[in-house]
Design a protein around this motif. Structure first.
Motif, PDB file in Angstrom:
ATOM      1  N   LYS A   1       0.840  -1.205   0.000  1.00  0.00           N
ATOM      2  CA  LYS A   1       0.000   0.000   0.000  1.00  0.00           C
ATOM      3  C   LYS A   1       0.872   1.252   0.000  1.00  0.00           C
ATOM      4  CE  LYS A   1      -3.968   0.102   2.043  1.00  0.00           C
ATOM      5  NZ  LYS A   1      -5.087   0.128   3.026  1.00  0.00           N
ATOM      6  N   ALA A   2       1.975   1.231   0.753  1.00  0.00           N
ATOM      7  CA  ALA A   2       2.862   2.397   0.819  1.00  0.00           C
ATOM      8  C   ALA A   2       3.463   2.700  -0.551  1.00  0.00           C
ATOM      9  CB  ALA A   2       3.964   2.151   1.848  1.00  0.00           C
ATOM     10  N   ARG A   3       3.877   1.671  -1.279  1.00  0.00           N
ATOM     11  CA  ARG A   3       4.439   1.889  -2.625  1.00  0.00           C
ATOM     12  C   ARG A   3       3.394   2.491  -3.553  1.00  0.00           C
ATOM     13  NH1 ARG A   3       6.492  -3.333  -1.412  1.00  0.00           N
ATOM     14  NH2 ARG A   3       8.748  -3.346  -1.060  1.00  0.00           N
TER      15      ARG A   3
ATOM     16  N   PRO B   1      15.083   3.636  -2.686  1.00  0.00           N
ATOM     17  CA  PRO B   1      14.863   4.969  -2.119  1.00  0.00           C
ATOM     18  C   PRO B   1      14.156   5.912  -3.079  1.00  0.00           C
ATOM     19  CG  PRO B   1      17.099   4.199  -1.654  1.00  0.00           C
ATOM     20  CD  PRO B   1      16.490   3.219  -2.620  1.00  0.00           C
ATOM     21  N   THR B   2      14.317   5.685  -4.384  1.00  0.00           N
ATOM     22  CA  THR B   2      13.689   6.560  -5.379  1.00  0.00           C
ATOM     23  C   THR B   2      12.182   6.378  -5.432  1.00  0.00           C
ATOM     24  OG1 THR B   2      14.174   4.885  -7.059  1.00  0.00           O
ATOM     25  CG2 THR B   2      15.745   6.693  -6.832  1.00  0.00           C
ATOM     26  N   GLN B   3      11.654   5.393  -4.729  1.00  0.00           N
ATOM     27  CA  GLN B   3      10.210   5.164  -4.744  1.00  0.00           C
ATOM     28  C   GLN B   3       9.470   6.132  -3.822  1.00  0.00           C
ATOM     29  OE1 GLN B   3      10.226   0.897  -3.806  1.00  0.00           O
ATOM     30  NE2 GLN B   3       9.385   0.487  -5.835  1.00  0.00           N
ATOM     31  N   GLY B   4      10.201   6.865  -2.990  1.00  0.00           N
ATOM     32  CA  GLY B   4       9.564   7.876  -2.158  1.00  0.00           C
ATOM     33  C   GLY B   4       8.821   7.334  -0.962  1.00  0.00           C
ATOM     34  N   VAL B   5       9.283   6.221  -0.385  1.00  0.00           N
ATOM     35  CA  VAL B   5       8.666   5.648   0.810  1.00  0.00           C
ATOM     36  C   VAL B   5       9.665   5.735   1.960  1.00  0.00           C
ATOM     37  CG1 VAL B   5       7.684   3.592   1.882  1.00  0.00           C
ATOM     38  CG2 VAL B   5       7.231   4.064  -0.533  1.00  0.00           C
ATOM     39  N   LEU B   6       9.257   6.365   3.043  1.00  0.00           N
ATOM     40  CA  LEU B   6      10.104   6.494   4.218  1.00  0.00           C
ATOM     41  C   LEU B   6       9.457   5.759   5.381  1.00  0.00           C
ATOM     42  CD1 LEU B   6      12.509   7.814   5.769  1.00  0.00           C
ATOM     43  CD2 LEU B   6      10.969   9.734   6.253  1.00  0.00           C
TER      44      LEU B   6
END
Length: 384
Positions: free
Chosen positions: A231-233, A279-284
């Motif tokens: 879901k986060a992705r 990291p380029t997927q924008g999920v922290l």
């Protein structure tokens, strides 16, 4: 009139008797009778000679129709396993009638399996529903709502910029951290800070806690981990906040118990998910824990959780700001000042300061007073 009553008296028993005979008499009582009687051996020979057109196999008997006579005859059912094959090979039409108890048993079996699998389906939908983890689009909290933590706010400002444009920073050789770990005692604002970070960055926020991964069924926990990151992705850029992280990320123990096995699976699933997205997927991933030493070393190593920050008890300046914030809307005496409260609340967490002032107001109300005093605050500090 008397004649009608007499006829009624005579006919009523006759009608009832006739109905009873019709309902409870043997099946073949009203069938066409024939003086010819066949034994099972003769029946078998008639089948071989092709003189039987159809057969109805019942629980205790066999009914068959002889072609020449066009009459239904009955013989005992020997329950031979090869009889049906023999009939079909000789061109006989075969019909089987199952007994009522067998049909009822089949119906109950079907109902049981429908009920059982229905319960399993509902349980799985409940424990791994797509709505298990809510996506918060606007937290309504900013850094201005968080007292103190100035160093942490400064460090997070650049992380927010990378999160908004990860590809641009990747061209410069800078990647966004995959995970950030917040350690501190309960009540010091770790959850509030996570909400403020998402609010400042204007990105989606998915809150979760350790108990969300617990279940009475084995393997549900790892499945929930996969669901969370999937879901986060899909909702990136996104911050995943896991509270009480030490409840699911503890050191793996291979003792073999069911609890330890499930915990090991959850930790392994977390490792796979943290290694599985770029990291380029924008999920922290932002995780909060009360004890960093209880966490599995493989889980919090650099590359998974790149930064670790301590969230301490508020200092004097922060306590004074908190006192000013929590005094708003309350009625208090002149001796209650933010500076005096800051000294009194040394070593208190943010949550304990708020609870102490709220309790002081309640004590004043119980005493019939509109405003609370420092004595009320001292008393409430002991009780909270």
């Amino acid at each position: 009139m008397k004649i009608k009553k007499t006829l009624l008296t005579i006919l009523t028993p006759l009608i009832l008797a006739g109905a009873a005979v019709y309902l409870f008499a043997p099946e073949d009582l009203f069938k066409k009778k024939n003086d010819d009687v066949y034994s099972y051996r003769e029946f078998y020979e008639l089948v071989g000679d092709g003189k039987i057109s159809s057969v109805t196999v019942k629980e205790n008997k066999i009914e068959f129709t002889v072609i020449e006579k066009d009459t239904v005859f009955t013989v005992d059912n020997p329950e031979s396993p090869t009889l049906k094959e023999y009939l079909l090979l000789n061109g006989v039409s075969v019909k089987e009638e199952k007994p009522a108890d067998q049909i009822l048993s089949l119906v109950f079996d079907v109902l049981f399996y429908l009920f059982f699998f229905g319960i399993v389906f509902i349980a799985f939908r409940k424990f791994i529903s797509p709505n298990t983890f809510k996506v918060v689009r606007k937290t309504g909290v900013k850094f201005d709502d968080v007292v103190g933590m100035n160093n942490l706010k400064r460090d997070m400002t650049q992380v927010m910029e990378i999160m908004k444009a990860p590809a641009a920073y990747a061209k410069k050789g800078i990647r966004m951290p995959k995970g950030i770990l917040l350690e501190g005692e309960p009540g010091n604002g770790k959850t509030l800070f996570a909400k403020a970070l998402a609010g400042e960055a204007k990105v989606n926020f998915i809150p979760a806690k350790a108990t969300d991964f617990e279940s009475m069924f084995m393997a549900i926990g790892p499945m929930k981990v996969k669901l969370l990151f999937k879901k986060a992705r899909r909702k990136a850029p996104c911050i995943v906040f896991i509270d009480e992280f030490d409840g699911i990320g503890t050191v793996r123990n291979y003792s073999g118990s069911a609890i330890e096995t499930e915990n090991t699976r959850i930790v392994t699933a977390l490792l796979n998910e943290l290694d599985g997205f770029e990291p380029t997927q924008g999920v922290l991933v932002l995780a909060a824990t009360n004890s960093i030493h209880a966490l599995d070393p493989a889980l919090i190593r650099p590359g998974r959780f790149d930064a670790k920050f301590s969230v301490p008890y508020p200092d004097t300046k922060a306590r004074q700001q908190l006192a000013e914030m929590y005094l708003k809307g309350k009625s208090y005496s002149n001796d209650v000042t933010p500076s005096a409260l800051a000294k009194m609340f040394e070593g208190f967490s943010c949550a304990k300061i708020e609870a102490s002032l709220n309790r002081a107001a309640l004590l004043a109300g119980q005493g019939g007073r509109e405003s609370f005093t420092m004595e009320d605050v001292k008393q409430s500090a002991k009780e909270v």
